[in-house]
Design a protein around this motif. Structure first.
Motif, PDB file in Angstrom:
ATOM      1  N   GLN A  32      75.209 -20.455  35.727  1.00  0.00           N
ATOM      2  CA  GLN A  32      74.006 -19.969  35.057  1.00  0.00           C
ATOM      3  C   GLN A  32      72.736 -20.477  35.737  1.00  0.00           C
ATOM      4  OE1 GLN A  32      74.298 -20.935  30.878  1.00  0.00           O
ATOM      5  NE2 GLN A  32      76.228 -19.846  30.656  1.00  0.00           N
ATOM      6  N   ASP A  33      72.739 -21.759  36.106  1.00  0.00           N
ATOM      7  CA  ASP A  33      71.573 -22.332  36.791  1.00  0.00           C
ATOM      8  C   ASP A  33      71.349 -21.658  38.140  1.00  0.00           C
ATOM      9  OD1 ASP A  33      71.143 -24.046  34.677  1.00  0.00           O
ATOM     10  OD2 ASP A  33      71.885 -25.839  35.721  1.00  0.00           O
ATOM     11  N   ALA A  34      72.436 -21.417  38.868  1.00  0.00           N
ATOM     12  CA  ALA A  34      72.310 -20.759  40.172  1.00  0.00           C
ATOM     13  C   ALA A  34      71.762 -19.342  40.015  1.00  0.00           C
ATOM     14  CB  ALA A  34      73.660 -20.744  40.883  1.00  0.00           C
ATOM     15  N   ALA A  35      72.266 -18.619  39.027  1.00  0.00           N
ATOM     16  CA  ALA A  35      71.785 -17.254  38.788  1.00  0.00           C
ATOM     17  C   ALA A  35      70.310 -17.265  38.407  1.00  0.00           C
ATOM     18  CB  ALA A  35      72.623 -16.577  37.709  1.00  0.00           C
ATOM     19  N   ALA A  36      69.915 -18.211  37.568  1.00  0.00           N
ATOM     20  CA  ALA A  36      68.512 -18.302  37.148  1.00  0.00           C
ATOM     21  C   ALA A  36      67.600 -18.638  38.328  1.00  0.00           C
ATOM     22  CB  ALA A  36      68.361 -19.352  36.048  1.00  0.00           C
ATOM     23  N   GLU A  40      72.496 -16.004  43.862  1.00  0.00           N
ATOM     24  CA  GLU A  40      73.688 -15.254  43.491  1.00  0.00           C
ATOM     25  C   GLU A  40      74.902 -15.668  44.319  1.00  0.00           C
ATOM     26  OE1 GLU A  40      74.083 -13.429  40.815  1.00  0.00           O
ATOM     27  OE2 GLU A  40      71.992 -13.832  40.311  1.00  0.00           O
ATOM     28  N   ASP A  41      74.665 -16.150  45.544  1.00  0.00           N
ATOM     29  CA  ASP A  41      75.781 -16.627  46.361  1.00  0.00           C
ATOM     30  C   ASP A  41      76.460 -17.816  45.695  1.00  0.00           C
ATOM     31  OD1 ASP A  41      73.356 -18.064  46.856  1.00  0.00           O
ATOM     32  OD2 ASP A  41      74.133 -18.808  48.768  1.00  0.00           O
ATOM     33  N   LEU A  42      75.671 -18.754  45.193  1.00  0.00           N
ATOM     34  CA  LEU A  42      76.233 -19.911  44.500  1.00  0.00           C
ATOM     35  C   LEU A  42      76.807 -19.522  43.145  1.00  0.00           C
ATOM     36  CD1 LEU A  42      73.647 -22.725  45.292  1.00  0.00           C
ATOM     37  CD2 LEU A  42      75.922 -22.393  46.274  1.00  0.00           C
ATOM     38  N   ALA A  43      76.133 -18.605  42.455  1.00  0.00           N
ATOM     39  CA  ALA A  43      76.637 -18.160  41.153  1.00  0.00           C
ATOM     40  C   ALA A  43      78.030 -17.560  41.303  1.00  0.00           C
ATOM     41  CB  ALA A  43      75.673 -17.144  40.533  1.00  0.00           C
ATOM     42  N   GLN A  48      83.985 -18.089  40.740  1.00  0.00           N
ATOM     43  CA  GLN A  48      85.325 -18.185  41.321  1.00  0.00           C
ATOM     44  C   GLN A  48      86.001 -19.503  40.962  1.00  0.00           C
ATOM     45  OE1 GLN A  48      84.936 -17.457  45.530  1.00  0.00           O
ATOM     46  NE2 GLN A  48      84.233 -15.361  45.216  1.00  0.00           N
ATOM     47  N   VAL A  49      85.227 -20.574  40.891  1.00  0.00           N
ATOM     48  CA  VAL A  49      85.775 -21.863  40.476  1.00  0.00           C
ATOM     49  C   VAL A  49      86.330 -21.744  39.057  1.00  0.00           C
ATOM     50  CG1 VAL A  49      85.183 -24.246  39.851  1.00  0.00           C
ATOM     51  CG2 VAL A  49      84.386 -23.286  42.020  1.00  0.00           C
TER      52      VAL A  49
END
Length: 71
Positions: A32-36, A40-43, A48-49
């Motif tokens: 969620q933090d990555a998307a915010a 998007e690559d990290l999200a 996947q994790v």
């Protein structure tokens, strides 16, 4: 009473569930933090994790003798 996933079957299953739930929970927070943050690559990586942890849950609990481990 021990720590980790050693011990009797119920203690091992509880420890395994707890660890997997931590991975799922923290992974979702990071996703969620990555998307915010527009990452998007990290999200996607964190998604996947989470999927991997869910895929591992059934077989891991089954190997520890959990009833209903496929859930």
């Amino acid at each position: 009473m021990g720590t980790g996933i050693a011990g009797d079957g119920s203690e091992a299953r509880h420890a395994a569930r707890t660890l997997l739930n931590h991975i799922l929970g923290y992974g979702d927070i990071l996703r969620q933090d990555a998307a915010a943050a527009g990452r998007e690559d990290l999200a996607e990586l964190y998604r996947q994790v989470g999927e991997s942890a869910l895929a591992l849950k059934g077989p891991l609990l089954a190997s520890l003798g959990a009833e209903g481990a496929e859930a």
